[in-house]
Design an enzyme around this catalytic site. Structure first.
Site, mmCIF file in Angstrom:
data_model
loop_
_atom_site.group_PDB
_atom_site.id
_atom_site.type_symbol
_atom_site.label_atom_id
_atom_site.label_comp_id
_atom_site.label_asym_id
_atom_site.label_seq_id
_atom_site.Cartn_x
_atom_site.Cartn_y
_atom_site.Cartn_z
ATOM 1 N N LYS A 182 0.826 -1.211 0.000
ATOM 2 C CA LYS A 182 0.000 0.000 0.000
ATOM 3 C C LYS A 182 0.865 1.269 0.000
ATOM 4 O O LYS A 182 2.083 1.181 0.018
ATOM 5 C CB LYS A 182 -0.948 -0.044 1.209
HETATM 6 C C1 PLP Z 1 -5.330 -4.295 1.220
HETATM 7 C C2 PLP Z 1 -6.800 -4.233 1.236
HETATM 8 C C3 PLP Z 1 -7.570 -4.675 2.325
HETATM 9 C C4 PLP Z 1 -7.010 -5.440 3.478
HETATM 10 O O1 PLP Z 1 -5.919 -4.911 4.083
HETATM 11 P P1 PLP Z 1 -4.887 -5.850 4.867
HETATM 12 O O2 PLP Z 1 -4.040 -4.856 5.581
HETATM 13 O O3 PLP Z 1 -4.142 -6.647 3.845
HETATM 14 O O4 PLP Z 1 -5.658 -6.713 5.792
HETATM 15 C C5 PLP Z 1 -8.926 -4.467 2.287
HETATM 16 N N1 PLP Z 1 -9.538 -3.892 1.245
HETATM 17 C C6 PLP Z 1 -8.843 -3.498 0.171
HETATM 18 C C7 PLP Z 1 -9.578 -2.847 -0.962
HETATM 19 C C8 PLP Z 1 -7.461 -3.667 0.122
HETATM 20 O O5 PLP Z 1 -6.788 -3.288 -0.973
#
Ligand code: PLP
Length: 386
Positions: A182
């Protein structure tokens, strides 16, 4: 040969120093750095409260808990997302109801949302797919008309704005992830921002076993006493992870500019050749480009995505597909009777989309290489040319 992943983290020497400093301190978890990071994220997005949790999925779960979602409740979600967006409703015993996306942006379509609302609907979860904010004005109007909550799964859109307002304040509860791929990372990590103090309080309990007084407060009062007043989990984030997050957050605006620059290079190149189309962007939104998604196949034929994907991977380009529509997964079919035909726009898009690499340390040369490789792969994979 070097491999270009679709996304990756950038951890700098000063990030490492910040983490090491916390590792050498007395407090590894639930200490002052967690609070600092929460305050920094709240200030960055302009929200009253921010609650740090172990990951983005836990953040979604905490949001559903704050809304008291439970058995019999329905929550509207888009299919074009990571499964956690819908799973969090299931964690609470609720029922996710899938509403289709808009063809041009793959963002939740307010008209389809309206069609799915029933007397059991408690909330809408909007996903800022790829990093572009949804139409929050339209979604807010619908939510208010029906007296239901609006949640933003903003895991793709940290730093994006909608009509001049930052993502993180646009919904009642706004969810972020700090997974390595991210915008900024804490390794694993998540955060919920909200203007609502009651929701924030519920989520603070929820992340720590439903315990009334946290460790710090008990320490101050030198008492062993605590009470479990609600069911909760261990969804805490550590201080050394938050040190990484703090250090990364300082660079976020710089990094967003880099991501936008890479996206505009792709846009420019794609505009000149009919090999794939970028998703549309709205003029009233500032995109955060967590991922860069194109749709294959112009008017000149049908491009076999599987072959293009394989050809690019062969050449060291880490393309990906975001996402398999959630309602097509076997678990959802079995549990909720979903399946093909439920969200035709997402299903059609899924057959043709491809995620191209985009990350902060990517160079212009890398972008040109991706584009040239994509163009060659598409040329060799056109079937049924008219
Ligand atoms: C990355 C992501 C999540 C979950 O996040 P994690 O930190 O991996 O648990 C949820 N929704 C979306 C759209 C994502 O891209």
């Amino acid at each position: 040969m070097s491999f270009l992943p679709y996304g990756k983290q950038y951890v700098h020497a000063e990030d490492i120093e910040a983490v090491v400093a916390v590792l050498q301190s007395d407090r590894l978890t639930s200490g002052p750095v967690v609070t600092q990071f929460e305050k920094a994220v709240a200030a960055y997005v302009g929200a009253r409260n921010a609650v740090a949790v172990a990951n983005g999925t836990a953040a979604l779960h905490a949001a559903m808990h704050a809304l008291r979602i439970g058995p019999g409740d329905e929550v509207i979600v888009p299919p074009m997302t990571f499964a956690a967006t819908a799973n969090c409703v299931v964690f609470q015993g609720g029922t996710p109801v899938f509403a289709d996306v808009e063809p041009s942006t793959l963002l939740l379509d307010p008209e389809r949302v309206e069609e799915r609302i029933s007397s059991r609907t408690k909330a809408i979860v909007a996903v800022d797919y790829a990093g572009q904010p949804c139409d929050y004005e339209a979604l807010r109007t619908i939510a208010d008309r029906h007296g239901i909550a609006l949640v933003a799964d903003a895991c793709h859109s940290l730093g994006a704005t909608y009509r001049g307002e930052k993502v993180g304040t646009l919904a009642d509860l706004n969810v972020f992830s700090f997974h390595a791929v991210k915008h900024i990372t804490t390794g694993e990590g998540g955060m919920v921002t909200t203007h609502d103090d009651t929701y924030a309080k519920r989520m603070r309990l929820f992340r720590n076993h439903g315990i009334t007084a946290d460790f710090q407060q008990r320490e101050k009062g030198s008492s062993w006493y605590y009470e479990i007043i609600e069911m909760g989990y261990n969804y805490r984030l550590t201080d050394f992870q938050c040190a990484l997050g703090m250090s990364q957050l300082r660079k976020l605006d710089d990094w967003l500019a880099k991501r936008r620059r890479i996206a505009s290079l792709y846009d420019e190149q794609l505009a000149h050749r009919d090999i794939a189309q970028p998703l549309e962007t709205h003029a009233d939104a500032l995109h955060a480009y967590h991922i860069y998604v194109v749709r294959l196949a112009g008017d000149n034929g049908t491009v076999d995505r599987t072959s293009v994907f394989a050809a690019l991977r062969q050449d060291g380009i880490g393309v990906n597909v975001h996402y398999i529509p959630v309602h097509l997964h076997p678990f959802y079919r079995r549990m909720f009777g979903t399946g093909p035909g439920l969200c035709p726009v997402a299903e059609e898009a899924y057959e043709r989309i491809l995620t191209l690499p985009i990350f902060v340390t990517m160079t212009e040369v890398d972008v040109h290489k991706v584009f040239a490789t994509l163009a060659a792969a598409v040329e060799s994979c056109i079937v049924g040319r008219m």
